[in-house]
Design an enzyme around this catalytic site. Structure first.
Site, PDB file in Angstrom:
ATOM      1  N   THR A  16       0.834  -1.216   0.000  1.00  0.00           N
ATOM      2  CA  THR A  16       0.000   0.000   0.000  1.00  0.00           C
ATOM      3  C   THR A  16       0.864   1.259   0.000  1.00  0.00           C
ATOM      4  OG1 THR A  16      -1.635  -1.231   1.281  1.00  0.00           O
ATOM      5  CG2 THR A  16      -1.889   1.165   1.235  1.00  0.00           C
ATOM      6  N   GLU A 130       8.735   9.824  10.306  1.00  0.00           N
ATOM      7  CA  GLU A 130       7.538  10.684  10.304  1.00  0.00           C
ATOM      8  C   GLU A 130       6.263   9.900  10.000  1.00  0.00           C
ATOM      9  OE1 GLU A 130       7.358  14.357  10.903  1.00  0.00           O
ATOM     10  OE2 GLU A 130       5.463  13.352  11.273  1.00  0.00           O
ATOM     11  N   VAL A 133       3.670   7.661  12.709  1.00  0.00           N
ATOM     12  CA  VAL A 133       2.554   8.141  13.530  1.00  0.00           C
ATOM     13  C   VAL A 133       1.699   9.099  12.718  1.00  0.00           C
ATOM     14  CG1 VAL A 133       1.895   9.372  15.632  1.00  0.00           C
ATOM     15  CG2 VAL A 133       3.940   7.937  15.634  1.00  0.00           C
ATOM     16  N   GLY A 135       0.123   8.921   9.820  1.00  0.00           N
ATOM     17  CA  GLY A 135       0.190   8.965   8.347  1.00  0.00           C
ATOM     18  C   GLY A 135       0.799  10.225   7.785  1.00  0.00           C
ATOM     19  N   ILE A 137       0.295  13.312   8.498  1.00  0.00           N
ATOM     20  CA  ILE A 137       0.396  14.508   9.359  1.00  0.00           C
ATOM     21  C   ILE A 137       1.815  14.690   9.885  1.00  0.00           C
ATOM     22  CG2 ILE A 137      -0.466  15.604  11.468  1.00  0.00           C
ATOM     23  CD1 ILE A 137      -2.939  13.848  11.265  1.00  0.00           C
ATOM     24  N   GLU A 191      -4.440  -2.483   9.333  1.00  0.00           N
ATOM     25  CA  GLU A 191      -3.195  -3.253   9.306  1.00  0.00           C
ATOM     26  C   GLU A 191      -3.485  -4.631   8.711  1.00  0.00           C
ATOM     27  OE1 GLU A 191      -0.077  -1.960  10.435  1.00  0.00           O
ATOM     28  OE2 GLU A 191      -1.373  -0.225  10.237  1.00  0.00           O
ATOM     29  N   LYS A 206       1.797   4.001  18.631  1.00  0.00           N
ATOM     30  CA  LYS A 206       1.975   5.414  18.276  1.00  0.00           C
ATOM     31  C   LYS A 206       2.064   6.277  19.543  1.00  0.00           C
ATOM     32  CE  LYS A 206      -0.353   4.740  13.871  1.00  0.00           C
ATOM     33  NZ  LYS A 206      -1.659   4.647  13.208  1.00  0.00           N
TER      34      LYS A 206
HETATM   35  P1  NAP Z   1       1.522  -3.890   2.931  1.00  0.00           P
HETATM   36  O1  NAP Z   1       0.545  -3.335   1.972  1.00  0.00           O
HETATM   37  O2  NAP Z   1       1.184  -5.181   3.603  1.00  0.00           O
HETATM   38  O3  NAP Z   1       2.919  -4.037   2.162  1.00  0.00           O
HETATM   39  C1  NAP Z   1       4.008  -4.704   2.723  1.00  0.00           C
HETATM   40  C2  NAP Z   1       5.033  -4.881   1.643  1.00  0.00           C
HETATM   41  O4  NAP Z   1       6.200  -5.455   2.188  1.00  0.00           O
HETATM   42  C3  NAP Z   1       4.584  -5.821   0.517  1.00  0.00           C
HETATM   43  O5  NAP Z   1       5.019  -5.343  -0.717  1.00  0.00           O
HETATM   44  C4  NAP Z   1       5.281  -7.132   0.858  1.00  0.00           C
HETATM   45  O6  NAP Z   1       5.600  -7.914  -0.292  1.00  0.00           O
HETATM   46  C5  NAP Z   1       6.561  -6.634   1.473  1.00  0.00           C
HETATM   47  N1  NAP Z   1       7.111  -7.591   2.430  1.00  0.00           N
HETATM   48  C6  NAP Z   1       6.558  -8.011   3.569  1.00  0.00           C
HETATM   49  N2  NAP Z   1       7.362  -8.883   4.174  1.00  0.00           N
HETATM   50  C7  NAP Z   1       8.450  -9.016   3.393  1.00  0.00           C
HETATM   51  C8  NAP Z   1       9.633  -9.791   3.464  1.00  0.00           C
HETATM   52  N3  NAP Z   1       9.852 -10.611   4.474  1.00  0.00           N
HETATM   53  N4  NAP Z   1      10.546  -9.651   2.476  1.00  0.00           N
HETATM   54  C9  NAP Z   1      10.328  -8.827   1.437  1.00  0.00           C
HETATM   55  N5  NAP Z   1       9.225  -8.081   1.317  1.00  0.00           N
HETATM   56  C10 NAP Z   1       8.299  -8.176   2.270  1.00  0.00           C
HETATM   57  O7  NAP Z   1       1.834  -2.862   4.109  1.00  0.00           O
HETATM   58  P2  NAP Z   1       1.610  -1.280   4.078  1.00  0.00           P
HETATM   59  O8  NAP Z   1       0.199  -0.970   4.395  1.00  0.00           O
HETATM   60  O9  NAP Z   1       2.208  -0.696   2.871  1.00  0.00           O
HETATM   61  O10 NAP Z   1       2.425  -0.834   5.368  1.00  0.00           O
HETATM   62  C11 NAP Z   1       3.819  -0.809   5.360  1.00  0.00           C
HETATM   63  C12 NAP Z   1       4.309  -0.140   6.644  1.00  0.00           C
HETATM   64  O11 NAP Z   1       3.821   1.169   6.714  1.00  0.00           O
HETATM   65  C13 NAP Z   1       3.866  -0.849   7.931  1.00  0.00           C
HETATM   66  O12 NAP Z   1       4.870  -0.741   8.896  1.00  0.00           O
HETATM   67  C14 NAP Z   1       2.656  -0.028   8.359  1.00  0.00           C
HETATM   68  O13 NAP Z   1       2.389  -0.091   9.738  1.00  0.00           O
HETATM   69  C15 NAP Z   1       3.111   1.356   7.942  1.00  0.00           C
HETATM   70  N6  NAP Z   1       2.042   2.308   7.696  1.00  0.00           N
HETATM   71  C16 NAP Z   1       1.028   1.973   6.855  1.00  0.00           C
HETATM   72  C17 NAP Z   1       0.030   2.902   6.623  1.00  0.00           C
HETATM   73  C18 NAP Z   1      -1.126   2.589   5.717  1.00  0.00           C
HETATM   74  O14 NAP Z   1      -2.014   3.427   5.596  1.00  0.00           O
HETATM   75  N7  NAP Z   1      -1.158   1.449   5.057  1.00  0.00           N
HETATM   76  C19 NAP Z   1       0.079   4.166   7.239  1.00  0.00           C
HETATM   77  C20 NAP Z   1       1.167   4.463   8.086  1.00  0.00           C
HETATM   78  C21 NAP Z   1       2.139   3.529   8.310  1.00  0.00           C
HETATM   79  P3  NAP Z   1       4.456  -8.516  -1.239  1.00  0.00           P
HETATM   80  O15 NAP Z   1       3.802  -7.341  -1.871  1.00  0.00           O
HETATM   81  O16 NAP Z   1       5.158  -9.359  -2.206  1.00  0.00           O
HETATM   82  O17 NAP Z   1       3.546  -9.256  -0.308  1.00  0.00           O
HETATM   83  N1  HSE Z   2      -3.776   0.901  10.379  1.00  0.00           N
HETATM   84  C1  HSE Z   2      -3.308   2.221  10.631  1.00  0.00           C
HETATM   85  C2  HSE Z   2      -4.499   3.125  10.872  1.00  0.00           C
HETATM   86  C3  HSE Z   2      -2.519   2.698   9.458  1.00  0.00           C
HETATM   87  O1  HSE Z   2      -5.629   2.701  10.647  1.00  0.00           O
HETATM   88  O2  HSE Z   2      -4.305   4.245  11.320  1.00  0.00           O
HETATM   89  C4  HSE Z   2      -1.781   3.967   9.757  1.00  0.00           C
HETATM   90  O3  HSE Z   2      -0.810   3.790  10.719  1.00  0.00           O
END
Ligand code: NAP
Ligand code: HSE
Length: 442
Positions: A16, A130, A133, A135, A137, A191, A206
């Site tokens: 994502t 940044e 916590v 997103g 902001i 998540e 957070k």
């Molecule tokens: P996600 O959609 O599940 O993407 C995770 C990515 O990491 C995927 O591309 C996955 O590969 C890859 N991956 C996972 N394990 C791996 C491994 N062992 N080796 C190589 N690649 C691996 O997660 P996301 O939502 O982007 O979130 C990523 C981070 O940002 C997390 O720490 C999350 O808490 C943080 N975050 C997310 C958001 C949000 O809105 N989504 C907001 C703030 C912070 P595949 O694609 O091949 O499965």
């Molecule tokens: N799952 C988290 C949320 C993503 O809903 O706020 C951003 O950290």
């Protein structure tokens, strides 16, 4: 044409957030180069599955499953894989090979932050976070830099988009918890395991990061008091609405005086709470986040915006990337973790706030007096009493009339309130304690 030197950027994760980081980095390559004074070369994107669908159209040749080789050749490593391992090992590998690291991984920072910051400090590397916590902001940089000369007293915020989305949909549309969670997951807010959102693990992580930065004290995740939103029923949301409140999952971090020692301490907690519908936090809808910061000299500050989502979170990641790349080009010491204050973290029993206690009571004379007496006995001052809906409950085979009683308190010590609620639950007059919710905000 300006000849820029190259800064090699390795991206760990193409989900994502990662796919949007890559897209924006490639789309705005020229602009990044002029901002940084160097060309940001995306050397690769490490993923698990090379054939997985991506939310952006990215060159196939960038993808790899060999994260370690990617890290070896990088000046800056962006970790947006999530999870504790292998993210922790990869970040340590990056730091030890001389790269600065940008991460959005609050779970990792809240669990292994001390180890990672110490490793970075040892080799003079920087860890930017940044996006970890709230997103999009900007809240980490303001706490770490802009407010570095002030004294933060309190932080109160909505820091989890998924639960805000769910509670907002329950409040504004009368949606069920399950339906609202399904939409939040589909929109990419939740998540990978949404219990992290619903049971407030994400918000607690957070809160741990925010409180540690604000109070210059290591606040371990285990000392953040955590209550999720599973117990919040449609009925609770409806009763809150009738009383002029909205239910929000709040992270509260504050300096306070230990009621037993009189010494200064800090508290970090996450729970669903009632907020007046007039309060600015009540107007935070959908997956948006908002963080209130009260500082001694600056007064009250509010930060508001998208707390989750691919492009939104990518914005925060890329802001960090620009800072890291500038440091790489120009040099400079960067910022270290500041934990010099080392204040004690106080338990939830030490906090003071207002409460709404909802009871199902048998509707007969003397009930109100016996309930009021328990509050008085435990030193909890009652602010309001409202008798709500009537029902009936079978007692010894007979239908006994019941009523819902909502008791609002003035500010009270949590330990006194807890003792009151235990005593109320034992009263013959009380059929059940329906809910106990804290009331936050003036
Ligand atoms: P996600 O959609 O599940 O993407 C995770 C990515 O990491 C995927 O591309 C996955 O590969 C890859 N991956 C996972 N394990 C791996 C491994 N062992 N080796 C190589 N690649 C691996 O997660 P996301 O939502 O982007 O979130 C990523 C981070 O940002 C997390 O720490 C999350 O808490 C943080 N975050 C997310 C958001 C949000 O809105 N989504 C907001 C703030 C912070 P595949 O694609 O091949 O499965
Ligand atoms: N799952 C988290 C949320 C993503 O809903 O706020 C951003 O950290």
């Amino acid at each position: 044409m300006i000849e820029y030197r190259n800064v090699r950027v390795a991206l760990l994760g193409g989900g994502t957030v990662g796919a949007q980081v890559a897209r924006l980095l490639l789309e705005h390559k020229e602009e990044f180069a002029s901002r940084v004074g160097a060309s940001l070369e995306l050397t690769g994107i490490a993923v698990r599955n090379l054939d997985a669908a991506r939310s952006a159209d990215l060159p196939k040749e960038l993808f790899t499953t060999d994260a370690e080789s990617l890290i070896l050749g990088a000046d800056i490593v962006i970790e947006v894989m999530g999870g504790l391992e292998p993210a922790r090992s990869y970040i340590l590998q990056a730091i030890n090979s001389g790269a600065d690291v940008v991460t959005a991984n609050k779970a990792l920072l809240a669990t292994h932050g001390t180890e990672l910051f110490e490793a970075a400090e040892r080799v003079g590397a920087q860890l930017y976070f940044e996006a970890a916590v709230a997103g999009a902001i900007p809240i980490i940089r303001p706490l770490r830099e802009s407010l570095a000369g002030d004294r933060v007293k309190r932080i109160m915020g909505i820091v989890n988009g998924t639960t805000n989305y769910i509670l907002d949909k329950m409040d504004t549309e009368g949606a069920s918890f399950d339906d609202a969670l399904a939409v939040a997951t589909e929109l990419g807010y939740a998540e990978a395991d949404p219990t992290a959102d619903v049971d407030a693990f994400d918000a607690a992580q957070k809160a741990s990061i925010l409180a540690s930065l604000a109070f210059h004290t290591t606040i371990p995740l285990e000392s953040v008091h955590r209550e999720g939103i599973r117990e919040i029923s449609g009925k609770t949301v409806e009763l809150a609405k009738k009383a002029g409140y909205v239910v929000k999952l709040l992270a509260v971090c504050e300096r306070l005086t230990d009621p037993t020692t009189g010494e200064e301490g800090v508290s970090a907690r996450v729970y669903p709470a009632l907020i007046s519908r007039e309060h600015p936090l009540a107007a935070v809808h959908k997956a948006n986040n908002a963080v209130f910061v009260e500082a001694e000299a600056a007064g009250s500050l509010m930060f508001y915006g998208a707390g989750a989502g691919g492009p939104e979170t990518a914005s925060a990641v890329l802001g960090d990337l620009v800072s890291a790349a500038r440091r790489h080009v120009i040099g400079g010491p960067g910022l270290g973790a500041s934990t010099h204050a080392n204040l004690p973290v106080l338990p939830i029993s030490a906090i003071t706030t207002r409460y709404h206690v909802t009871l199902s009571v048998f509707d007969r004379p003397g009930v109100l007096a016996s309930v009021a007496e328990e509050f008085a006995k435990h030193g909890v001052s009652v602010e309001l009493v409202e008798q709500g809906t009537f029902g009936s409950e079978a007692v010894s085979g007979e239908a006994a009339p019941t009523a819902t009683l909502v008791i609002g308190t003035h500010a009270a010590l949590e330990s006194d309130l807890a003792a009151t609620v235990s005593a109320l639950a034992q009263l013959d007059a009380v059929s059940s304690v329906v809910s106990v919710l804290r009331v936050e905000g003036a």
